[in-house]
Motif scaffolding. Sequence first.
Motif, PDB file in Angstrom:
ATOM      1  N   VAL A 185      -0.854  -5.465   7.274  1.00  0.00           N
ATOM      2  CA  VAL A 185       0.229  -4.484   7.391  1.00  0.00           C
ATOM      3  C   VAL A 185       1.603  -5.120   7.183  1.00  0.00           C
ATOM      4  N   ALA A 186       1.867  -6.244   7.847  1.00  0.00           N
ATOM      5  CA  ALA A 186       3.188  -6.864   7.748  1.00  0.00           C
ATOM      6  C   ALA A 186       3.514  -7.247   6.317  1.00  0.00           C
ATOM      7  N   ARG A 242       4.136  -4.137   4.114  1.00  0.00           N
ATOM      8  CA  ARG A 242       5.475  -3.583   4.390  1.00  0.00           C
ATOM      9  C   ARG A 242       6.549  -4.352   3.633  1.00  0.00           C
ATOM     10  N   THR A 243       6.398  -5.663   3.550  1.00  0.00           N
ATOM     11  CA  THR A 243       7.352  -6.464   2.765  1.00  0.00           C
ATOM     12  C   THR A 243       7.358  -6.018   1.313  1.00  0.00           C
ATOM     13  N   THR A 252       6.489  -3.117   0.067  1.00  0.00           N
ATOM     14  CA  THR A 252       7.095  -1.790  -0.096  1.00  0.00           C
ATOM     15  C   THR A 252       8.616  -1.869   0.022  1.00  0.00           C
ATOM     16  N   ASN A 253       9.128  -2.741   0.903  1.00  0.00           N
ATOM     17  CA  ASN A 253      10.579  -2.911   1.033  1.00  0.00           C
ATOM     18  C   ASN A 253      11.179  -3.411  -0.278  1.00  0.00           C
ATOM     19  N   VAL A 295       2.229   2.422   6.856  1.00  0.00           N
ATOM     20  CA  VAL A 295       3.274   1.889   5.988  1.00  0.00           C
ATOM     21  C   VAL A 295       4.151   3.025   5.480  1.00  0.00           C
ATOM     22  N   ASN A 296       5.467   2.794   5.457  1.00  0.00           N
ATOM     23  CA  ASN A 296       6.413   3.751   4.895  1.00  0.00           C
ATOM     24  C   ASN A 296       6.411   3.611   3.374  1.00  0.00           C
ATOM     25  N   ALA A 333      12.031  -7.590   7.044  1.00  0.00           N
ATOM     26  CA  ALA A 333      11.752  -6.678   8.157  1.00  0.00           C
ATOM     27  C   ALA A 333      13.004  -6.221   8.905  1.00  0.00           C
ATOM     28  N   SER A 341       1.158  -4.467  15.981  1.00  0.00           N
ATOM     29  CA  SER A 341       0.453  -3.199  15.783  1.00  0.00           C
ATOM     30  C   SER A 341      -1.039  -3.317  16.049  1.00  0.00           C
ATOM     31  N   ASN A 358       7.590 -11.246  11.392  1.00  0.00           N
ATOM     32  CA  ASN A 358       8.522 -10.125  11.237  1.00  0.00           C
ATOM     33  C   ASN A 358       9.271  -9.834  12.528  1.00  0.00           C
TER      34      ASN A 358
END
Length: 529
Positions: free
Chosen positions: A42-43, A46-47, A49-50, A76-77, A279, A308, A373
Amino acid sequence: MATDKPRSFHAKVCVMMAATVLLLSACSSEAKRVVLFSVPHVANVRTHTNVGRALTALGHEAYVCIPQFMLDEKMVNVDGVSVVPYGDYLGNVEELFFGKSIEKIWNRESVGVSHMINFFQAMKEMVRKILGDEALESRLRSLEPDLFVITNFPPFKNFVILPYKLDVPFVYMSPFNDLPSQRVPFSPSATACPISASFSNEGMTLVDRLKTAVCNVMILIMDQLVLDDSMVSEFAPQRPQISVEAIQMKAELYIVESDHVLDFAKPELPSMKLIGCTAPIPAKPLKEPFKSFVDSAPRGVAVVTFGSSVVNLPPDVSDKMASAFLQQDLHVVWRVNLSSPDPVKILTSKWVPQNDILGHPNTKLFISHCGANGQYESVYHGVPMLCLPLVGDQFYNAQRSKSKGFGLTGSIMDLTDKELADLMRKITQNETFRSNVKKASELFRLLYKVPAESAALWIDHVMEYGGTYMRSAGQLMPMYQFLMLDVLGVVSLSCLLALLVVFGLLRCCFRLGRKICGRKQSSRKSKKD
């Protein structure tokens, strides 16, 4: 004076024309398609996607590959990026790999070498499944990407075969600062090892340096063992058959989620770009029930989370932590699947807005497993840390935090409730910790600005100009040449031959001397006779 004004006006016009040309050239640059594919954690996702959102803001098309279980559970966003779902055959990778390690810790079982070998083998098989996913490959081919952004997490390294198979250039982006694979010359005893907690900038003993050197050598060996060249012929038979290591050396750039403010300083090459961490971001206003709870805390708040993946704690651990929290003047926001023992003083929830609470002026302490993060969010917002590492790189992260003076560390399994409470008080009552982390926060914001944008700009740069000009000669060599094994072999052989020649000459001289001495002695005897 009269002649200065026209010159000044002319200079302004030239500046405006230059700015217009730059703007037009930027606007007219061709949009590229970038596929970002992280290890299914997940972490890390997320990177990606950022950075994908930052690439979209530059006018490119960003496609982020996300495992199906993360999409199903909305982990995840994905706003601002196009999603390429995959891996419904993988299941929940978080629980499959990391859940087993945490379960061993709760059962007080050691996570030893055998467990690590099994973990690496399982990750290798997971890579094999992804590379064999024909539907995913067909989808990625149809996109006709201009660049891949992938991770160099050690057990995931064979994944580099995918961009090689599709004949697409790639960039590495990862929090793992892999100096051997990046061909960075470094001293094994004087450079922090990312899986060891024995390093410090000052006061290292011979034993500490020996541990650090052994750890770095182990990573070097592990790096070679994890690569599987047979997978090249299996999944990219139509391409030239080269080693996975040789494919890795084709990376245009290495983007590393690290820095010298929080992490230990390490040597770099031009092809390495340290961006900090994507993050942490400016805190948003809190929503209920967190807003009223944090706003009304008379002595401040401690944020407690183990990430999480760890919201279910064994009763003995949760009871110990609850007892320690009740001994504090601080109020506590605790991410845990548990009813609060005292709702007035302790707010429990299975999800907390971690970054936003850390950015609240009432937050005095961050207690965590020390994931990268969360640690960067704490530094970004200037909050001291109590690190309670559980597994993996968390012990290294905890050590760097302690060494930098940002907080203290401990073992959640070994600490008593009183000892845990005492550690919390030591951090909150000693202004040195807060002063150190506040200074680090200022440095981080000054030097790294918006890390996701920095990563996107470098990715945009290599798509335009390539990264060949930033590579060193060592990055074009196989490992045995980089380690000078061939040079050392020739030098050793030359020294051996020289010694043999010298030994032979000395032996001849000795024999010749004996003959001469023998003749002299015989002539003397004959004269006496």
